[in-house]
Structures are given as C-alpha cells and as structure tokens.
Write an enzyme that holds these catalytic residues in place. Structure first.
Site, PDB file in Angstrom:
ATOM      1  N   CYS A 103       0.765  -1.110  -0.184  1.00 49.97           N
ATOM      2  CA  CYS A 103       0.202   0.236   0.102  1.00 49.97           C
ATOM      3  C   CYS A 103       1.027   1.317  -0.244  1.00 49.97           C
ATOM      4  O   CYS A 103       0.582   2.299  -0.919  1.00 49.97           O
ATOM      5  CB  CYS A 103      -0.917  -0.092   1.306  1.00 49.97           C
ATOM      6  SG  CYS A 103      -1.798   1.320   1.252  1.00 49.97           S
TER       7      CYS A 103
ATOM      8  N   LYS B 295       0.146   5.553  -5.995  1.00 50.71           N
ATOM      9  CA  LYS B 295      -0.811   5.367  -7.154  1.00 50.71           C
ATOM     10  C   LYS B 295      -1.676   6.557  -6.968  1.00 50.71           C
ATOM     11  O   LYS B 295      -2.036   7.340  -8.048  1.00 50.71           O
ATOM     12  CB  LYS B 295      -1.744   3.919  -7.111  1.00 50.71           C
ATOM     13  CG  LYS B 295      -2.829   3.829  -8.161  1.00 50.71           C
ATOM     14  CD  LYS B 295      -4.048   4.675  -7.491  1.00 50.71           C
ATOM     15  CE  LYS B 295      -4.658   4.193  -6.183  1.00 50.71           C
ATOM     16  NZ  LYS B 295      -4.944   2.753  -6.131  1.00 50.71           N
TER      17      LYS B 295
ATOM     18  N   TYR C 128      -8.891  -3.362 -10.702  1.00 51.48           N
ATOM     19  CA  TYR C 128      -8.654  -1.955 -10.137  1.00 51.48           C
ATOM     20  C   TYR C 128      -7.344  -1.586 -10.748  1.00 51.48           C
ATOM     21  O   TYR C 128      -7.220  -0.581 -11.232  1.00 51.48           O
ATOM     22  CB  TYR C 128      -8.199  -2.559  -8.737  1.00 51.48           C
ATOM     23  CG  TYR C 128      -9.330  -2.861  -7.863  1.00 51.48           C
ATOM     24  CD1 TYR C 128      -9.770  -1.709  -7.033  1.00 51.48           C
ATOM     25  CD2 TYR C 128     -10.055  -3.731  -7.919  1.00 51.48           C
ATOM     26  CE1 TYR C 128     -10.929  -1.959  -5.766  1.00 51.48           C
ATOM     27  CE2 TYR C 128     -11.116  -4.067  -6.949  1.00 51.48           C
ATOM     28  CZ  TYR C 128     -11.595  -3.047  -6.014  1.00 51.48           C
ATOM     29  OH  TYR C 128     -12.309  -3.252  -5.172  1.00 51.48           O
TER      30      TYR C 128
ATOM     31  N   GLU D 172      -7.022   1.897 -13.222  1.00 44.83           N
ATOM     32  CA  GLU D 172      -6.280   3.022 -12.531  1.00 44.83           C
ATOM     33  C   GLU D 172      -4.991   3.574 -13.229  1.00 44.83           C
ATOM     34  O   GLU D 172      -4.862   4.677 -13.658  1.00 44.83           O
ATOM     35  CB  GLU D 172      -6.060   2.584 -11.005  1.00 44.83           C
ATOM     36  CG  GLU D 172      -7.196   2.643 -10.148  1.00 44.83           C
ATOM     37  CD  GLU D 172      -6.873   2.051  -8.763  1.00 44.83           C
ATOM     38  OE1 GLU D 172      -7.640   2.254  -7.854  1.00 44.83           O
ATOM     39  OE2 GLU D 172      -5.635   1.538  -8.500  1.00 44.83           O
TER      40      GLU D 172
HETATM   41  P1  NDP Z   1      -7.811  -7.755 -10.113  1.00 42.34           P
HETATM   42  O1  NDP Z   1      -8.212  -9.229  -9.984  1.00 42.34           O
HETATM   43  O2  NDP Z   1      -8.776  -6.592  -9.462  1.00 42.34           O
HETATM   44  O3  NDP Z   1      -8.015  -7.665 -11.812  1.00 42.34           O
HETATM   45  C1  NDP Z   1      -7.104  -8.655 -12.601  1.00 42.34           C
HETATM   46  C2  NDP Z   1      -7.385  -8.367 -14.041  1.00 42.34           C
HETATM   47  O4  NDP Z   1      -6.599  -9.279 -14.791  1.00 42.34           O
HETATM   48  C3  NDP Z   1      -8.906  -9.059 -14.433  1.00 42.34           C
HETATM   49  O5  NDP Z   1      -9.583  -8.052 -15.104  1.00 42.34           O
HETATM   50  C4  NDP Z   1      -8.477 -10.432 -15.107  1.00 42.34           C
HETATM   51  O6  NDP Z   1      -9.542 -10.874 -15.790  1.00 42.34           O
HETATM   52  C5  NDP Z   1      -7.421 -10.131 -15.494  1.00 42.34           C
HETATM   53  N1  NDP Z   1      -6.450 -11.508 -15.910  1.00 42.34           N
HETATM   54  C6  NDP Z   1      -6.424 -12.155 -14.892  1.00 42.34           C
HETATM   55  N2  NDP Z   1      -5.474 -13.117 -15.329  1.00 42.34           N
HETATM   56  C7  NDP Z   1      -5.331 -12.766 -16.727  1.00 42.34           C
HETATM   57  C8  NDP Z   1      -4.611 -13.365 -17.903  1.00 42.34           C
HETATM   58  N3  NDP Z   1      -3.834 -14.742 -17.655  1.00 42.34           N
HETATM   59  N4  NDP Z   1      -4.729 -12.783 -18.856  1.00 42.34           N
HETATM   60  C9  NDP Z   1      -5.318 -11.550 -19.306  1.00 42.34           C
HETATM   61  N5  NDP Z   1      -6.090 -10.880 -18.140  1.00 42.34           N
HETATM   62  C10 NDP Z   1      -5.842 -11.624 -17.019  1.00 42.34           C
HETATM   63  O7  NDP Z   1      -6.350  -7.397 -10.016  1.00 42.34           O
HETATM   64  P2  NDP Z   1      -5.385  -6.119  -9.601  1.00 42.34           P
HETATM   65  O8  NDP Z   1      -4.103  -6.692 -10.161  1.00 42.34           O
HETATM   66  O9  NDP Z   1      -5.989  -5.179 -10.529  1.00 42.34           O
HETATM   67  O10 NDP Z   1      -5.453  -5.767  -8.402  1.00 42.34           O
HETATM   68  C11 NDP Z   1      -5.338  -6.867  -7.208  1.00 42.34           C
HETATM   69  C12 NDP Z   1      -5.919  -6.606  -6.280  1.00 42.34           C
HETATM   70  O11 NDP Z   1      -5.653  -5.543  -5.487  1.00 42.34           O
HETATM   71  C13 NDP Z   1      -7.550  -6.101  -6.638  1.00 42.34           C
HETATM   72  O12 NDP Z   1      -8.467  -7.027  -6.625  1.00 42.34           O
HETATM   73  C14 NDP Z   1      -7.977  -5.275  -5.390  1.00 42.34           C
HETATM   74  O13 NDP Z   1      -8.488  -6.212  -4.063  1.00 42.34           O
HETATM   75  C15 NDP Z   1      -6.547  -4.648  -4.966  1.00 42.34           C
HETATM   76  N6  NDP Z   1      -6.451  -3.369  -5.285  1.00 42.34           N
HETATM   77  C16 NDP Z   1      -7.202  -2.275  -4.804  1.00 42.34           C
HETATM   78  C17 NDP Z   1      -6.893  -1.080  -5.248  1.00 42.34           C
HETATM   79  C18 NDP Z   1      -8.077   0.117  -4.517  1.00 42.34           C
HETATM   80  O14 NDP Z   1      -8.839  -0.281  -3.311  1.00 42.34           O
HETATM   81  N7  NDP Z   1      -8.212   1.271  -5.155  1.00 42.34           N
HETATM   82  C19 NDP Z   1      -6.180  -0.489  -6.096  1.00 42.34           C
HETATM   83  C20 NDP Z   1      -5.463  -1.752  -6.707  1.00 42.34           C
HETATM   84  C21 NDP Z   1      -5.488  -2.727  -6.188  1.00 42.34           C
HETATM   85  P3  NDP Z   1     -11.064 -11.508 -15.157  1.00 42.34           P
HETATM   86  O15 NDP Z   1     -12.009 -10.258 -14.911  1.00 42.34           O
HETATM   87  O16 NDP Z   1     -11.518 -12.324 -16.688  1.00 42.34           O
HETATM   88  O17 NDP Z   1     -10.849 -12.573 -14.527  1.00 42.34           O
END
Ligand code: NDP
Length: 450
Positions: free
Chosen positions: A41, A49, A175, A179
């Site tokens: 964080c 971020k 997310y 962002e």
């Molecule tokens: P997320 O789980 O939110 O999103 C991951 C994304 O990547 C999804 O759209 C997923 O698609 C896609 N994806 C997964 N695997 C693949 C692949 N092999 N090829 C292509 N696309 C893929 O993860 P983030 O990394 O964005 O963030 C992790 C976590 O951190 C978040 O879930 C959140 O809990 C936390 N976070 C919170 C924030 C905030 O509060 N503002 C900011 C940043 C992070 P699909 O939907 O199809 O599974």
C-alpha cells in the site's frame, strides 16, 4: 521460554497494525520485513498510485478552469519531478511506520524470514521463537506466461520508470489496470487498455462497468475488450511489438500487466510447519484468522480474502485485540466499501444489481445519471452515475454505487449508512447538501424500469 510472545512476518498494513496493537496490549513482539516497512500500500500501491492519479488529473483542471475565466500557460509535465516528489513522500511514510513500531516497543528486524517449525522463525541465519506467529506477507503481481512476458512490467516497476512513455498498453480489466490506464492517459500517454473479457471491472454492478467503459473511452483511452496478448517482442529501438489474438499488432513504449496478484507464500516453509495452503498458494484461515496450525495466524492479502489495505488492518487489529488485548472479536468482511481510482473514479459498497437479484426475490434499483454542476460551464463531457440497490421486501439498501468526481469521498459516508442497515426510506428522509453531487443519493424517488 520463547524469545517473543508474537513474531510477525511481513511489515505491511496488516502486519504492522497487528504488531503495534499487540505490543500496546503488553505483548513482547518482533516483526520482520525483507524490503521496506509499509508494504504494498505505502511503497508500491495505494499511496503512490493516488499521488499519480492527482498528477494525471491536473490537465483536465487546466482546461476546465479556462471556462471559469482563468488563463494559464501550462508548458509541460516533468515526470522526474513527480517521481522524486512521490518517492520523498513514500520515504517519509516508511519512516513513520518504523517510528510507530518503535514507539510501541516492537523489535524491528530486517531480513527474509521462514518458518523452522510452528514456534521458530529463521531470519537471516538467526532463529527466534515465539508462542504465536502471524504471517502477513501480502501478495505479488501475477503475470501470465506468454512469449516475451519478460518485456512487460508490473505495478512493482511502473512507479519507477525512468521516463514517461509516449505510448503504453495496460493488460487487465481490474482495479490496477483501469487505474493505471487513467494515469497514463491523463499524463498524455497514448494508452491502450486490453481486457480479455466482455466488460472491465468484473464483479462490479453492470451499469457501473458500462458507464465507466464509456467515460474512459470518451477521455481517450483505447479500450479493447475480448482481447488477449499472444506475444511480445522488442525491436531495435526498444519498442514493444505486441501481437493480439485478432491478428493485429500494436507497437508501444511500455506494456504494463495488471492481471491480478498472487499470495506471497513461496519460501516461507509454511507447509513444512503444517500450515495448509489453497490452490493459489493462499493461507487458509478461519474467521479468527487462525491457520491449520493452532498458534500460527495470517492476515491480509496472503489469505486471499478481500485484498484491500483497510481490510488487512482490520484483520490485524482484530487478531491483536483477540489474542493479546482480552477483547475477542472477529474481522467483519460484510459491506466493505472500495474505490477504483480510475478517471472518473468508481466507488461502491454492498451488492451490485446482478448479485442482489441472485440473493433477493424482489429488487428495486434507482439510478441518476447527470452532468455535475461544475461542468455546466466547461466543455468537459464527463457524466456521473449513481445507483442504489434495494431489497424491496425489507426496504433495506443493499448496494450503493457511483462513477464520478469524488466517488470515494462520497461513498465512505454512504457505507456507514448501509453498514448500519439503512432503508431506502432513511435515504429519502435525509436532507441533501445543496448543491452537491452526493445529494442525489437522497433524492432518487423513481424506480428504474426493469
Ligand atoms: P484484479 O483481480 O482486480 O484484476 C485482474 C484483472 O486481470 C482482471 O480483469 C482479470 O480478468 C485479468 N486477468 C487475470 N488473469 C489474466 C490473464 N492470464 N490474461 C489476461 N487477463 C487476466 O487484480 P489487480 O491486479 O487489478 O489488483 C489486485 C487486487 O488489489 C484487487 O483485486 C484489489 O483487491 C486490490 N487493489 C485495490 C485497489 C483500490 O482499492 N483502489 C487498487 C489496486 C488494487 P477477469 O476479470 O476475466 O478475471
């Protein structure tokens, strides 16, 4: 006799909170961290971020201000200034974390820790014992294995790019992806957001997902859904040649993968100590954050429950109060609000319409889509969406969602109302603050047509 009452492995939000509170309750506590105190964080997540989101939003403010009579001559943007000022703030926060631990009497250790057995932690050649061990090692970016993936960066590296790219691809639709697509786009980077599914932000309310996709497209992000990257190559000029599943190719300066995160459990010898892991490597815990080994606990992203800083701190605090403060209590994972700091931002608490319809027999929704007062004078085409989801049988508001300026600031208050079990009648009986966008949450009287 053990060396400590508690050893915490991992100096992020959850671990630091647990260590500090346990020490305040009188426990003898040590904490170990292999990188920098503050965790994802503070060091390479929420805080840097959000600072970059502010940076990226200024260009709209400059343009909008002209319609309020301001004339300004903004001559450019200096990436190095942003990065070094951001780094200075992160250094300051890192020191605050260490000071808080120190002031609470926690022994601060640096180094990579692993479990020797259920009471012993090895840290850089030393072995220390504790009655209780808390694992709070967080998560790390997950990048799929495709040809050329080594040419991509993750959210770990994006905060330290030497220079601002002219063009970038962001892969993912969660997310971090939306962002960073917003940050790049706002800073003038030619930005492509590639998502494999039908619509970004899976899991959020359907209207919110669609509205945000429209808004970010209007602002200039090239959003391509149902798009996968097949391979990445680098040409002689260092540009990334990115082959897509539809046979087309994009050439950009930078490709950022934001395809989720995986729990940081490798190398900890958790299984050797008897701790059960799930299929993603996450530590399996019960409602008390206790693992399969009685005296080993885990909180935060490493448990793959809800990967949000305030959730990790809640879990860490509840753990410390329960075990060391004689105040047993559980972390409450219901109605956790969150925001996506896209541009415009999204904020949400409770259920989206689709999930509510799956859970309740009769669901009413109320929506308001409008241009905020500020933009009645500007040429900014941004539109705001607010939506309430109501269980019609009980009149309880079970979800609130928003895309638009200040969404996170507004949703925090709405989350308190929903947590307290507010009904739609309570929203209706609340006097709005005028003129504001937030007042719309109190004035939505007409149900959406289904
Ligand atoms: P997320 O789980 O939110 O999103 C991951 C994304 O990547 C999804 O759209 C997923 O698609 C896609 N994806 C997964 N695997 C693949 C692949 N092999 N090829 C292509 N696309 C893929 O993860 P983030 O990394 O964005 O963030 C992790 C976590 O951190 C978040 O879930 C959140 O809990 C936390 N976070 C919170 C924030 C905030 O509060 N503002 C900011 C940043 C992070 P699909 O939907 O199809 O599974």
């Amino acid at each position: 006799m053990n060396d400590f009452d508690l050893i915490v492995i991992g100096g992020g939000s959850g671990g630091v909170r647990a260590a500090r509170i346990a020490a305040t309750h009188g426990a003898k506590v040590a904490i170990c961290e292999e990188f920098r105190y503050g965790g994802t964080c503070v060091i390479r997540g929420c805080v840097p971020k959000k600072l970059m989101v502010y940076a990226a939003h200024f260009h709209e403010e400059f343009t909008d201000s002209q319609h309020f009579g301001w004339s300004s001559n903004v001559t450019g943007f200096d990436w190095q200034t942003l990065i070094s000022n951001k780094d200075r703030e992160i250094d300051r926060l890192n020191k605050i974390y260490e000071r808080l631990l120190d002031n609470a009497g926690v022994e601060i250790l640096y180094g990579t820790a692993s479990l020797v057995d259920q009471n012993t932690v090895a840290i850089d050649g030393r072995e220390l014992t504790a009655k209780t061990i808390l694992v709070a090692t967080g998560g790390t970016p997950f990048l799929p294995e495709i040809p050329g993936i080594e040419h991509a960066i993750s959210s770990n590296e994006v905060f330290h790019l030497d220079e601002k790219p002219e063009s970038a691809i962001v892969v993912g639709g969660g997310y971090i992806a939306v962002e960073f697509a917003g940050i790049f786009n706002g800073l003038g980077v030619d930005t492509h957001l590639l998502y494999r599914g039908e619509q970004i932000l899976r899991g959020f309310d359907g209207s919110i997902r669609e509205h945000l996709a429209n808004e970010i497209t209007k602002k200039g992000i090239n959003l391509q859904v149902e798009t996968d990257v097949k391979s990445i190559q680098v040409n002689a000029a260092g540009r990334k040649l990115v082959a897509l599943n539809d046979g087309s190719e994009l050439e950009v300066d930078c490709i950022l993968y934001a395809t989720g995160r995986k729990p940081n459990t490798a190398g900890l010898n958790l299984e050797g100590a008897g701790v059960n892991l799930g299929t993603k490597g996450e530590i399996i815990v019960n409602a008390e954050s206790q693992t399969s080994v009685e005296n080993i606990y885990a909180v935060g992203d490493v448990t793959d429950r809800i990967a949000l800083t305030p959730v990790a701190t809640m879990e860490g605090h509840a753990f410390a109060d329960s075990l060391f403060g004689n105040k047993p209590r559980l972390a409450d994972h219901e109605n956790v609000p969150s925001a996506v700091f896209s541009q415009p931002p999204v904020a949400s608490v409770g259920l989206g319409e689709e999930d509510a319809r799956a859970r309740f027999e009769h669901v009413d929704t109320y929506s308001s889509e409008f241009k905020i007062l500020k933009h009645t004078l500007t040429e900014n085409q941004e539109r705001t969406l607010m939506k309430l989801i109501v269980d019609a049988d009980s009149d309880k508001v079970v979800g609130a969602h928003m895309v638009g300026a200040d969404a996170a600031e507004i949703m925090q208050g709405i989350a308190i109302a929903i947590k307290a079990g507010a009904k739609k009648a309570d929203f209706d009986a609340t006097v709005g603050i005028h003129p504001s966008s937030a007042e719309e949450f109190c004035t939505m009287r007409v149900k959406d047509q289904t």
